[in-house]
Write a protein that holds these residues in place. Structure first.
Motif, PDB file in Angstrom:
ATOM      1  N   GLY A   1      50.733  42.896  46.609  1.00 31.00           N
ATOM      2  CA  GLY A   1      50.353  44.094  47.301  1.00 31.00           C
ATOM      3  C   GLY A   1      49.206  44.889  46.898  1.00 31.00           C
ATOM      4  N   SER A   2      48.499  44.276  46.011  1.00 29.20           N
ATOM      5  CA  SER A   2      47.134  44.697  45.407  1.00 29.20           C
ATOM      6  C   SER A   2      46.014  44.136  46.265  1.00 29.20           C
ATOM      7  N   VAL A   3      44.918  44.714  46.142  1.00 25.16           N
ATOM      8  CA  VAL A   3      43.654  44.159  46.683  1.00 25.16           C
ATOM      9  C   VAL A   3      42.820  43.768  45.730  1.00 25.16           C
ATOM     10  N   GLU A   4      41.962  42.452  45.872  1.00 19.74           N
ATOM     11  CA  GLU A   4      41.089  41.906  44.808  1.00 19.74           C
ATOM     12  C   GLU A   4      39.968  41.991  45.456  1.00 19.74           C
ATOM     13  N   ALA A   5      38.667  42.298  44.652  1.00 17.00           N
ATOM     14  CA  ALA A   5      37.317  42.212  45.043  1.00 17.00           C
ATOM     15  C   ALA A   5      36.386  41.745  44.297  1.00 17.00           C
ATOM     16  N   HIS A   6      35.317  41.167  44.485  1.00 21.34           N
ATOM     17  CA  HIS A   6      34.267  40.757  43.798  1.00 21.34           C
ATOM     18  C   HIS A   6      33.062  41.474  44.333  1.00 21.34           C
ATOM     19  N   LEU A   7      32.448  42.275  43.523  1.00 19.36           N
ATOM     20  CA  LEU A   7      31.073  43.097  44.101  1.00 19.36           C
ATOM     21  C   LEU A   7      29.661  42.278  43.195  1.00 19.36           C
ATOM     22  N   GLY A   8      28.933  42.471  44.161  1.00 19.71           N
ATOM     23  CA  GLY A   8      27.607  42.047  43.174  1.00 19.71           C
ATOM     24  C   GLY A   8      26.357  42.854  43.776  1.00 19.71           C
TER      25      GLY A   8
END
Length: 91
Positions: free
Chosen positions: A42-49
């Motif tokens: 139910g979470s959201v995962e992200a990669h930011l650069g």
């Protein structure tokens, strides 16, 4: 300005409220690359650069989320840079 990368996990009511699409628009506005996806828990995962100040602003925006979301927590970890470019939605 230094380039950085961060791995993010957002918990709360963040699925089914257009959080990912909203985040994609925010990332494009700030010039942040990476990806975002829903997780089975139910979470959201992200990669930011990108530039450190832009990534930091993106994280602050993710703490608020779109109007339909309720963000309970945002976990931030340093990450290895990935291919720069666009910000994509993943499944």
């Amino acid at each position: 300005m230094a380039e950085v990368a961060r791995h993010i996990r957002v918990t709360g009511r963040v699925q089914g409220v257009f959080y990912r699409a909203w985040a994609q628009g925010q990332a494009r506005e700030l010039g942040v690359s990476g990806w975002i996806r829903n997780c089975p828990d139910g979470s959201v995962e992200a990669h930011l650069g990108g530039e450190e100040d832009c990534v930091d602003r993106m994280i602050q925006r993710m703490r608020q989320g779109p109007s339909n979301a309720q963000v309970d927590d945002v976990e931030v970890e340093e990450a290895a840079p990935e291919n720069p470019g666009r910000f994509e939605l993943r499944r």
